[in-house]
Design an enzyme around this catalytic site. Structure first.
Site, PDB file in Angstrom:
ATOM      1  N   GLU A 130      45.226  30.039  35.227  1.00  0.00           N
ATOM      2  CA  GLU A 130      44.516  28.850  35.696  1.00  0.00           C
ATOM      3  C   GLU A 130      43.039  28.909  35.334  1.00  0.00           C
ATOM      4  OE1 GLU A 130      46.958  27.552  39.664  1.00  0.00           O
ATOM      5  OE2 GLU A 130      45.844  29.396  39.760  1.00  0.00           O
ATOM      6  N   CYS A 146      35.419  27.841  35.430  1.00  0.00           N
ATOM      7  CA  CYS A 146      35.792  29.174  35.889  1.00  0.00           C
ATOM      8  C   CYS A 146      37.048  29.590  35.133  1.00  0.00           C
ATOM      9  CB  CYS A 146      36.038  29.125  37.398  1.00  0.00           C
ATOM     10  SG  CYS A 146      36.543  30.703  38.101  1.00  0.00           S
ATOM     11  N   CYS A 149      46.762  40.450  38.180  1.00  0.00           N
ATOM     12  CA  CYS A 149      45.646  41.369  38.423  1.00  0.00           C
ATOM     13  C   CYS A 149      46.181  42.585  39.160  1.00  0.00           C
ATOM     14  CB  CYS A 149      44.587  40.665  39.272  1.00  0.00           C
ATOM     15  SG  CYS A 149      43.127  41.688  39.601  1.00  0.00           S
ATOM     16  N   CYS A 168      43.400  43.681  45.864  1.00  0.00           N
ATOM     17  CA  CYS A 168      42.580  43.386  47.042  1.00  0.00           C
ATOM     18  C   CYS A 168      43.461  42.710  48.101  1.00  0.00           C
ATOM     19  CB  CYS A 168      41.402  42.481  46.673  1.00  0.00           C
ATOM     20  SG  CYS A 168      40.321  43.222  45.430  1.00  0.00           S
ATOM     21  N   CYS A 212      43.418  38.698  48.566  1.00  0.00           N
ATOM     22  CA  CYS A 212      43.374  37.787  47.412  1.00  0.00           C
ATOM     23  C   CYS A 212      44.773  37.503  46.890  1.00  0.00           C
ATOM     24  CB  CYS A 212      42.520  38.414  46.309  1.00  0.00           C
ATOM     25  SG  CYS A 212      42.352  37.382  44.836  1.00  0.00           S
ATOM     26  N   GLU A 217      40.557  41.032  36.411  1.00  0.00           N
ATOM     27  CA  GLU A 217      39.327  41.824  36.513  1.00  0.00           C
ATOM     28  C   GLU A 217      38.703  41.876  35.116  1.00  0.00           C
ATOM     29  OE1 GLU A 217      37.119  43.130  38.592  1.00  0.00           O
ATOM     30  OE2 GLU A 217      36.196  43.744  36.720  1.00  0.00           O
ATOM     31  N   SER A 265      32.074  38.161  37.486  1.00  0.00           N
ATOM     32  CA  SER A 265      32.299  38.786  38.787  1.00  0.00           C
ATOM     33  C   SER A 265      33.284  39.940  38.648  1.00  0.00           C
ATOM     34  CB  SER A 265      32.853  37.744  39.765  1.00  0.00           C
ATOM     35  OG  SER A 265      33.105  38.331  41.028  1.00  0.00           O
ATOM     36  N   SER A 305      31.891  41.932  43.823  1.00  0.00           N
ATOM     37  CA  SER A 305      32.635  41.664  45.047  1.00  0.00           C
ATOM     38  C   SER A 305      32.533  42.900  45.924  1.00  0.00           C
ATOM     39  CB  SER A 305      34.105  41.382  44.712  1.00  0.00           C
ATOM     40  OG  SER A 305      34.187  40.236  43.892  1.00  0.00           O
ATOM     41  N   LEU A 306      31.659  42.843  46.912  1.00  0.00           N
ATOM     42  CA  LEU A 306      31.435  44.026  47.752  1.00  0.00           C
ATOM     43  C   LEU A 306      32.309  43.942  49.006  1.00  0.00           C
ATOM     44  CD1 LEU A 306      29.758  46.602  47.613  1.00  0.00           C
ATOM     45  CD2 LEU A 306      28.070  45.480  49.074  1.00  0.00           C
ATOM     46  N   HIS A 307      32.091  42.916  49.790  1.00  0.00           N
ATOM     47  CA  HIS A 307      32.973  42.546  50.902  1.00  0.00           C
ATOM     48  C   HIS A 307      33.000  43.499  52.087  1.00  0.00           C
ATOM     49  CE1 HIS A 307      34.105  39.400  48.260  1.00  0.00           C
ATOM     50  NE2 HIS A 307      35.118  39.991  47.652  1.00  0.00           N
ATOM     51  N   ASN A 331      39.119  31.716  52.136  1.00  0.00           N
ATOM     52  CA  ASN A 331      40.108  30.646  51.981  1.00  0.00           C
ATOM     53  C   ASN A 331      41.472  31.235  52.281  1.00  0.00           C
ATOM     54  OD1 ASN A 331      38.282  28.566  50.886  1.00  0.00           O
ATOM     55  ND2 ASN A 331      38.024  30.055  49.249  1.00  0.00           N
ATOM     56  N   CYS A 343      37.955  30.212  45.585  1.00  0.00           N
ATOM     57  CA  CYS A 343      37.991  31.666  45.388  1.00  0.00           C
ATOM     58  C   CYS A 343      39.212  32.274  46.060  1.00  0.00           C
ATOM     59  CB  CYS A 343      36.752  32.315  45.998  1.00  0.00           C
ATOM     60  SG  CYS A 343      35.228  31.773  45.260  1.00  0.00           S
TER      61      CYS A 343
HETATM   62  N1  SAH Z   1      38.259  40.415  39.863  1.00  0.00           N
HETATM   63  C1  SAH Z   1      36.935  39.823  39.944  1.00  0.00           C
HETATM   64  C2  SAH Z   1      36.995  38.342  39.666  1.00  0.00           C
HETATM   65  C3  SAH Z   1      37.592  37.491  40.762  1.00  0.00           C
HETATM   66  S1  SAH Z   1      36.300  36.573  41.414  1.00  0.00           S
HETATM   67  C4  SAH Z   1      36.320  40.163  41.284  1.00  0.00           C
HETATM   68  O1  SAH Z   1      36.992  40.765  42.101  1.00  0.00           O
HETATM   69  O2  SAH Z   1      35.144  39.898  41.497  1.00  0.00           O
HETATM   70  C5  SAH Z   1      36.978  35.909  42.793  1.00  0.00           C
HETATM   71  C6  SAH Z   1      36.138  36.145  44.024  1.00  0.00           C
HETATM   72  O3  SAH Z   1      36.834  35.563  45.138  1.00  0.00           O
HETATM   73  C7  SAH Z   1      36.002  37.628  44.352  1.00  0.00           C
HETATM   74  O4  SAH Z   1      34.754  37.866  44.962  1.00  0.00           O
HETATM   75  C8  SAH Z   1      37.103  37.792  45.369  1.00  0.00           C
HETATM   76  O5  SAH Z   1      36.927  38.949  46.146  1.00  0.00           O
HETATM   77  C9  SAH Z   1      36.992  36.531  46.157  1.00  0.00           C
HETATM   78  N2  SAH Z   1      38.185  36.177  46.924  1.00  0.00           N
HETATM   79  C10 SAH Z   1      39.424  36.668  46.783  1.00  0.00           C
HETATM   80  N3  SAH Z   1      40.254  36.088  47.673  1.00  0.00           N
HETATM   81  C11 SAH Z   1      39.519  35.224  48.384  1.00  0.00           C
HETATM   82  C12 SAH Z   1      39.818  34.289  49.404  1.00  0.00           C
HETATM   83  N4  SAH Z   1      41.047  34.151  49.868  1.00  0.00           N
HETATM   84  N5  SAH Z   1      38.818  33.541  49.884  1.00  0.00           N
HETATM   85  C13 SAH Z   1      37.565  33.642  49.364  1.00  0.00           C
HETATM   86  N6  SAH Z   1      37.228  34.475  48.389  1.00  0.00           N
HETATM   87  C14 SAH Z   1      38.182  35.265  47.902  1.00  0.00           C
END
Ligand code: SAH
Length: 324
Positions: free
Chosen positions: A71, A84, A91, A95, A98, A139, A170, A193-195, A269, A312
């Site tokens: 997509e 995007c 992937c 995570c 996701c 990734e 990202s 993506s730290l989180h 989301n 996202c």
């Molecule tokens: N693999 C890369 C590119 C993906 S970017 C990465 O991890 O950065 C997508 C972004 O959306 C990342 O920051 C990811 O952690 C975040 N993400 C994943 N699931 C999500 C969700 N359900 N709601 C909001 N953000 C989310």
């Protein structure tokens, strides 16, 4: 192809410039060259199998030549349009929050499949993007060489001519890839993506933490920002009761310290079967205020396309059966 390099200056603008041509016909080239181009190169784009539209984003589902699907999302910002793109089919980063990670990685996308998402989206929408987000499925730093060539095409002045400062990549924190990107020809904006602020918590959400602990990720981020004099984005998805306490905010501020970085808070989301929920608005604001109090720059990411599962973490390449 043994052609003179200057011919590329005729071909490249036709293919990636205003016209987005889908044939070599009409190019001011001699017959022999045209023949060689026609037999040696193709214009095949990924096949567009679905477009879902909303006020803020349009989501495109593409079928690749081997039947795999990916997509891309056209994001409609007030200040312009971004596309995007996905970089892998599925992937492997796993995570916990996701949906893209639920499809195991089948393969990397080729350069033309990434460029094809942009050309296809631009052709179908009639909109030339002002920026690219390398933030779709996959990734990007695990598909480093192809992603770099793709960026080369997007930035080429006689094509899309997108400045490297309008391209954001990202990553979930693939440390060697961050160092490599810093040394590359295209040091684009870096988002990480730290989180979570501790390895213990991050490890539960993001398995990559076991390979590259936060200290190494932050070290690479600092190196990137210093070498390139660039501000790093630290993405932080707000998960209710998981990573959204004021203590987490203070720990996050401690990690950033004097580094040239800011935090981009992302509303989580959730899908129908998510085990996580998005933090309530007041909690997000509390987290935001705590970061501010510690002198950390912080923004809230505007969520685009959540009504069509294009936001996202919602890209799953499943098409309409993925509708909420
Ligand atoms: N693999 C890369 C590119 C993906 S970017 C990465 O991890 O950065 C997508 C972004 O959306 C990342 O920051 C990811 O952690 C975040 N993400 C994943 N699931 C999500 C969700 N359900 N709601 C909001 N953000 C989310």
């Amino acid at each position: 192809m043994g052609e003179r390099a200057s011919r590329a200056d005729t071909i490249f603008p036709a293919v990636y410039g205003e016209r987005l041509a889908d044939t070599f016909d009409g190019l001011p080239l001699n017959t022999a060259t045209l023949e060689r181009l026609r037999s040696g190169l193709t214009f095949t784009l990924p096949e567009r199998i679905q477009t879902l539209t909303s006020d803020t984003a349009d989501k495109y589902l593409w079928r690749l030549s081997d039947g795999c699907t990916v997509e891309s999302v056209l994001m409609k910002h007030e200040f312009g349009h971004n596309i995007c793109v996905s970089t892998q089919v599925g992937c492997n980063m796993g995570c916990a929050f996701c949906v893209s990670g639920r499809l195991k990685r089948r393969r990397d996308l080729t350069v033309s499949e990434m460029a094809g998402q942009v050309v296809g989206t631009a052709r179908h929408s009639g909109i030339r993007p002002g920026g690219i987000s390398i933030m779709g499925i996959g990734e990007p730093l695990e598909n480093f060489d192809n992603v770099l060539d793709f960026i080369g095409i997007m930035t080429y002045p006689k094509g899309f001519d997108i400045g490297i400062k309008h391209i954001t990549l990202s990553t979930c924190g693939v440390v060697p890839g961050i160092y490599k990107l810093a040394e590359s020809a295209y040091p684009v904006n870096l988002a990480i993506s730290l989180h979570a602020p501790t390895d213990e918590l991050r490890g539960k959400l993001m398995p990559i933490t076991r390979r590259y602990p936060i200290s190494e990720v932050m070290g690479a981020a600092r190196d990137y920002s210093e070498k390139l004099n660039r501000r790093i984005t630290l993405e932080y998805v707000m998960l209710d009761g998981v990573n959204d306490s004021d203590e987490c905010a203070a720990q996050l501020a401690g990690l950033i310290g004097s580094m040239n970085a800011y935090v981009n808070l992302i509303r989580y989301n959730s899908g129908a079967d998510s085990e996580f929920r998005c933090s309530p608005h007041e909690r997000i604001m509390g987290f935001y205020d705590t970061l501010k109090k510690h002198g950390v720059g912080v923004t809230m990411r505007r969520s685009l396309g959540d009504t069509i599962n294009a936001a996202c973490g919602q890209l799953s390449a499943h098409g309409s059966d993925n509708k909420a």
